[in-house]
Design an enzyme around this catalytic site. Sequence first.
Site, PDB file in Angstrom:
ATOM      1  N   GLN B 127      -8.543   3.247  -4.820  1.00  0.00           N
ATOM      2  CA  GLN B 127      -9.569   2.267  -5.359  1.00  0.00           C
ATOM      3  C   GLN B 127     -10.470   1.826  -4.356  1.00  0.00           C
ATOM      4  OE1 GLN B 127      -7.480  -1.012  -6.720  1.00  0.00           O
ATOM      5  NE2 GLN B 127      -9.218  -1.928  -7.849  1.00  0.00           N
ATOM      6  N   GLY B 128     -11.817   2.367  -4.040  1.00  0.00           N
ATOM      7  CA  GLY B 128     -12.704   2.211  -2.957  1.00  0.00           C
ATOM      8  C   GLY B 128     -13.453   0.842  -3.453  1.00  0.00           C
ATOM      9  N   SER B 130     -12.906  -3.007  -1.532  1.00  0.00           N
ATOM     10  CA  SER B 130     -13.278  -3.797  -0.392  1.00  0.00           C
ATOM     11  C   SER B 130     -13.954  -3.122   0.465  1.00  0.00           C
ATOM     12  CB  SER B 130     -11.946  -4.402  -0.002  1.00  0.00           C
ATOM     13  OG  SER B 130     -11.419  -5.110  -0.922  1.00  0.00           O
ATOM     14  N   GLU B 245      -5.633  -5.240 -13.199  1.00  0.00           N
ATOM     15  CA  GLU B 245      -4.802  -5.554 -12.382  1.00  0.00           C
ATOM     16  C   GLU B 245      -3.446  -6.480 -12.573  1.00  0.00           C
ATOM     17  OE1 GLU B 245      -6.785  -6.177  -8.807  1.00  0.00           O
ATOM     18  OE2 GLU B 245      -5.567  -4.908  -7.595  1.00  0.00           O
ATOM     19  N   GLU B 378      -6.686 -18.153  -3.270  1.00  0.00           N
ATOM     20  CA  GLU B 378      -8.157 -18.974  -3.457  1.00  0.00           C
ATOM     21  C   GLU B 378      -9.102 -18.324  -4.507  1.00  0.00           C
ATOM     22  OE1 GLU B 378      -6.629 -17.553  -0.390  1.00  0.00           O
ATOM     23  OE2 GLU B 378      -5.739 -19.651  -0.170  1.00  0.00           O
TER      24      GLU B 378
END
Lengths: 373, 395
Positions: B127-128, B130, B245, B378
Amino acid sequence: MQFGLNETQQILQTNARKFFATECPMSEVRRIAETETAHDATLWNKFAEQGYTSAFFPEEYGGLGLGLVEMALLMEEMGRALVPGPFLSTLIAGVFIEAAGSAEQKERFLRPICDGRATAAHALLEPNPARDIHSVKMRGGDTISGTKIFVAGAAAADFLVVVAADGAYAVHAGEGVAIQPMPSLDVTRKYYAVTFENAIAERLPNSGNMQRAVDIATLAVAAETVGGMQRVLDLAVEYAKTRKQFGNPIGKYQAVQHMCADSYLETESARSAAYYAGWALQENTPEAALAVSIAKMYSSDAARNVGNRGIQIHGGMGFTWENDVHLYYRRFKANETAFGDATFHRERIASLIIDGVAPALMRAASPLLATQG
Amino acid sequence: MDLKLTADERAFRDELHVWLSANVPKDWAERKYDPLEKRFDYLKAWQRKLYESGWAGIGWPKAYGGRAASTILQVIFWEEMAKAGAPPFANVLGLGLIGPTIIAFGSDDQKQRYLRKILSAEEIWCQGFSEPEAGSDLAALRSEARLDGDHWIVNGHKVWTSYGWAADWCELVVRTDPAAPKHKGLTVLLVDMKSPGVDVRPLKQITGETEFSELFFRDVRVPVANTVGTVNDGWNVAIGTLMHERGTFGAGLQVMYRQNIERLIALARSTERNGKPASEDPIVRQKLAQAYAEVEIMRLNQMRAFSKINQTGVPGPEGSIQKIFWSELNQRMQQLAQELLGPYGQLEGPDGYAVDHGIWSYGYLRARGNTIEAGTSEIQRNIIGHFVLGLPRSY
């Protein structure tokens, strides 16, 4: 498998939420809390009309025979509304009578509760160095003598269920029963010290069933706490949306937003644990005792966290008498210590998962429990 | 509310249980301590076996090789896999994220071309998403694609790409309209990792393993037919992927945590504190009870959320509490293990004085990544604050 609420349960929840919002808004909570006993007969009659006083008792004694998930749901709504007065203490006294009383006693004690004619209280702790449920030393017979403390709702009660070391007893309020206020944090549900002096007592013959009854009571406290947590979360979020500093609602700042997120996480987690404990107790699964202790342990700590954040987010306003959060904060402390705090229940969980034994919730009463079939 | 399994659910569980008893490879108990790179072909063979027996992608539509199993059956599947100590799937991202994305947004040709090979592990996916300058702020990504006839020309740099070194294909998010606001100019492409111009550099992480890689794209030609969904609507496609996810995948996790806590209880019995078994020490008992209770609550939160998915069909933003819960709980549980083991907790490797093949020293480090991967704690709290509680967006 379905964890969600069924239609009946959803209707109960929705109706109760509406009912308390209309009949017991915070202005009423505050007004009733300032009366001597925090018991309001008019409101009580409405509870009876709604079927709340009879909901969880058997139909043969005038009850509706609803289950313990339903009980958790109603207690949650009561906690959300911060319902004042002796509902919880009456419910628990009734649960004790149902567990330990004879058919004839249930007819005499449960039916008036179901009909809304009687309120009651349960008396457990005694003034000795064991500050928890293990303090029970009193013994009874045809009469009973001794002092019980932290008896919620005693001043309004028509009768009391006294848990003694040799069994549970029903005692009518009246001769030989002296009631003294114990001023304490929760102003909406008042505690009393009750001294019995040769008060006429009726033994409840099936005291061996008290363990399950105490578990049901513990669940009721945990579920009520969940409702209060939800309300404090809602109040904090609402305030964070409207209170502006530095030109923005304070809820835009992550320091505040993340506190709200943590309270959400803890509230939902406490709710999952309470609903599951209700289901496990209702179905009498082997894990029911463990589930109850997990629910009570978690809600005891989490409510304190949610309450702390609720006050912090409100800033100076949160520290005023006028703001509602502290009323919940007070209830949380009372509920945290009722029927065993987090430390108490962690040790009970440890006994179950490490030692593989189920310790009696009332250790002092366990010889008695062992003698019952 | 009824938490008992239905007759169908029990039958499914029993069938799977019988299959796993007969088919979980016996040597996995030893092979699982191999580094990921060394055991990867083993895991591909295992997934192929699951696929051939109809146990891969059971929640997928029947037309693409699945069983159209309900959310509850999927939960049972992951629980039984964990209880049986079965090896994991090799094509984790393909099964859990990219396959569901192609099912939701892909063309019929794409579904025919890719889905079965995801299930069989014939083609491994990464999965590209970030980039060095776009982590939590994913929409700030700068890798770009421009049209050249019937091809996209892709240039850019991706990082933290799990299984990048093993992947045959990549679900790549690129910027296709630099003039549009940052969420509006993105597109999702399916990129063959063997294309000229793709360079994969494995990244060594603090555990010493190589789960992820950096990917470099230099003038990589990608057929326009490999576009997923609508051009410049890639943000919605990517978010759809990320919602998965937090799908049923975590159901096996609570079983593994339960196994961990049971192991910790056993270790507490065989470890001494003040001349007595640690399991009799009141502080140790308090901590074990707390951890056990939290694992149980994680299970209950999941069951509640899965029941909701089962009714409504989609995971909601409430799923964010699961991510925070399992990641932070694992860190607390690993710390508890360290407290129990004392100096032994730091020992590595299968031999000598190390406890349990050194899994506790590994777990202590690996758990640090839990609150970062798949959306930091966060970001999860931002999601709860904004999307669940309705607070103003903080960024």
